[in-house]
Design a protein around this motif. Structure first.
Motif, PDB file in Angstrom:
ATOM      1  N   ILE A  69       0.842  -1.199   0.000  1.00 13.27           N
ATOM      2  CA  ILE A  69       0.000   0.000   0.000  1.00 13.27           C
ATOM      3  C   ILE A  69       0.876   1.249   0.000  1.00 13.27           C
ATOM      4  N   ASP A 101       8.339   7.501  -5.813  1.00 20.12           N
ATOM      5  CA  ASP A 101       8.760   8.455  -4.793  1.00 20.12           C
ATOM      6  C   ASP A 101       9.782   7.745  -3.904  1.00 20.12           C
ATOM      7  N   PRO A 102      11.027   8.254  -3.841  1.00 22.09           N
ATOM      8  CA  PRO A 102      12.057   7.515  -3.102  1.00 22.09           C
ATOM      9  C   PRO A 102      11.825   7.441  -1.597  1.00 22.09           C
ATOM     10  N   VAL A 103      11.091   8.406  -1.013  1.00 21.31           N
ATOM     11  CA  VAL A 103      10.954   8.408   0.455  1.00 21.31           C
ATOM     12  C   VAL A 103      10.173   7.189   0.957  1.00 21.31           C
ATOM     13  N   GLN A 115       9.772   4.412  -0.563  1.00 18.97           N
ATOM     14  CA  GLN A 115      10.546   3.220  -0.912  1.00 18.97           C
ATOM     15  C   GLN A 115      11.612   2.950   0.140  1.00 18.97           C
ATOM     16  N   ALA A 116      12.291   4.015   0.599  1.00 14.37           N
ATOM     17  CA  ALA A 116      13.311   3.831   1.629  1.00 14.37           C
ATOM     18  C   ALA A 116      12.671   3.389   2.941  1.00 14.37           C
ATOM     19  N   MET A 117      11.497   3.957   3.261  1.00 11.80           N
ATOM     20  CA  MET A 117      10.804   3.561   4.489  1.00 11.80           C
ATOM     21  C   MET A 117      10.418   2.091   4.446  1.00 11.80           C
ATOM     22  N   LEU A 127      11.859  -0.246   2.674  1.00 10.47           N
ATOM     23  CA  LEU A 127      13.091  -1.039   2.783  1.00 10.47           C
ATOM     24  C   LEU A 127      13.458  -1.227   4.253  1.00 10.47           C
ATOM     25  N   THR A 128      13.351  -0.137   5.028  1.00 13.48           N
ATOM     26  CA  THR A 128      13.594  -0.232   6.465  1.00 13.48           C
ATOM     27  C   THR A 128      12.606  -1.194   7.114  1.00 13.48           C
ATOM     28  N   VAL A 176      13.290  -4.976   6.596  1.00 11.12           N
ATOM     29  CA  VAL A 176      14.360  -5.532   7.431  1.00 11.12           C
ATOM     30  C   VAL A 176      13.861  -5.739   8.858  1.00 11.12           C
ATOM     31  N   VAL A 177      13.099  -4.771   9.381  1.00 11.02           N
ATOM     32  CA  VAL A 177      12.576  -4.925  10.735  1.00 11.02           C
ATOM     33  C   VAL A 177      11.603  -6.100  10.796  1.00 11.02           C
ATOM     34  N   VAL A 206      11.739  -8.816   8.982  1.00  5.10           N
ATOM     35  CA  VAL A 206      12.549 -10.038   8.985  1.00  5.10           C
ATOM     36  C   VAL A 206      13.059 -10.324  10.393  1.00  5.10           C
ATOM     37  N   ALA A 207      13.555  -9.269  11.073  1.00  8.59           N
ATOM     38  CA  ALA A 207      14.073  -9.448  12.424  1.00  8.59           C
ATOM     39  C   ALA A 207      12.958  -9.921  13.362  1.00  8.59           C
TER      40      ALA A 207
END
Lengths: 218, 100
Positions: free
Chosen positions: B45, B57-59, B61-63, B65-66, B69-70, B72-73
């Motif tokens: 979404i 919009d890169p912002v 996308q970066a969020m 990506l973060t 990873v969280v 997965v953890a």
């Protein structure tokens, strides 16, 4: 009865959410021009990497901290147990893994280097590195990890520590993670290099520390 | 309809599926899977809505990506706890809540 009610509620929620999206106005805030305008000073040429490690570097710093914390929690939860070597897989599979792992290392290095100007970066490179370690474990070439020794501990924490050191050094200027434009590229490269190594070990550790505890396996 | 909007609509279908799975399923592995389905829906979404006009919009996308990873953890920690629960009790379900 309860199950059907829950499923019906979920269906209604999905329909409402979907129809709300269909007639949503364009976003009132557009960050794309702002990102593009400051790309020159960010030290990298790819907007996603610039957002991850420069504009919102503190998010990434905390994310690595969360990953490290999850690994600590896993190490605390699983019991101490000695594992022998895992049962080796078929020779064909082992040969394929031996061929694939060097290629995966090359891919990880490329992804790390590519992150500055095209899709890629520390997280992608780290996950390829972790996948290589997991592949070695699954084919029986690498045993599950015991309690980490000093070297592995430093490796796991290196990314976070380097990032934290850069953040602390930059804090002396008065702002958290505000790189001076002349140094930004070099600092981001240092952080990404350390992050790749640590993330590879961390993500592989999530798997390899768990797999040593074979008695508890369902 | 743009591709971005299609991603967002798929996300809007996945998220409630995850919520329903989390509430209906009893087996802990299924619950962890449902939890991940919720996460994937939310990520779709976020990314999809941000590129409705077909320009990424890169912002967000970066969020995302973060967030991945969280997630997965969190999944790894949940699996470790599940294995410990199984080793200690031999069960893969949480005990029923006592109503007083």
């Amino acid at each position: 009865m309860k199950k059907i009610a829950i499923q019906l509620a979920a269906l209604v929620f999905a329909l409402v959410l979907g129809s709300a999206m269909l007639d949503l106005d364009p976003a009132p805030v557009d960050l794309r021009p702002a990102v593009a305008a400051h790309l020159e000073a960010s030290g990298v040429a790819h907007p996603v990497t610039a957002v991850l490690l420069n504009y919102r570097g503190y998010d990434t710093l905390l994310e690595v901290a969360v990953l490290l914390l999850a690994l600590f929690a896993i190490l605390a939860v699983i019991p101490d147990s000695q594992t022998g070597r895992p049962t080796p897989a078929a020779p064909v599979l082992q040969t394929l893994a031996r061929l694939a792992v060097p290629l995966m290392l090359v891919t990880a290095t490329f992804l790390l280097w590519a992150g500055a100007f095209r899709p890629g970066g520390a997280f992608q490179a780290g996950s390829v590195l972790a996948a290589a370690l997991v592949l070695l474990h699954l084919t029986g070439l690498l045993a599950g990890w015991p309690q980490p020794g000093a070297r592995l501990r430093w490796g796991l924490a290196a990314g976070f520590l380097v990032f934290l050191a850069v953040a602390a050094a930059l804090l002396l200027q008065g702002h958290l993670l505000q790189y001076p434009p002349a140094w930004a590229g070099l600092l981001i490269l240092c952080i990404e290099f350390a992050l790749t190594l640590s993330l590879g070990l961390l993500l592989a550790g999530l798997f390899l520390f768990l797999s040593r505890d074979t008695e508890g396996a369902p | 309809m743009s591709t971005g909007l299609l991603f967002a609509l798929v996300g809007a279908a996945l998220f409630p599926m995850g919520v329903a799975g989390l509430l209906v399923q009893r087996h802990l592995l299924r619950r962890i899977l449902a939890f991940n389905l919720m996460g994937s829906g939310a990520f779709l979404i976020l990314v999809g809505l941000a590129q409705r006009q077909d320009v990424a919009d890169p912002v967000p996308q970066a969020m995302v990506l973060t967030g991945i990873v969280v997630a997965v953890a969190a999944t790894a920690l949940a699996l470790a706890l599940t294995r410990r629960l199984y080793a200690l009790t031999g069960r893969l379900e949480l005990p029923d809540v006592e109503h007083d």
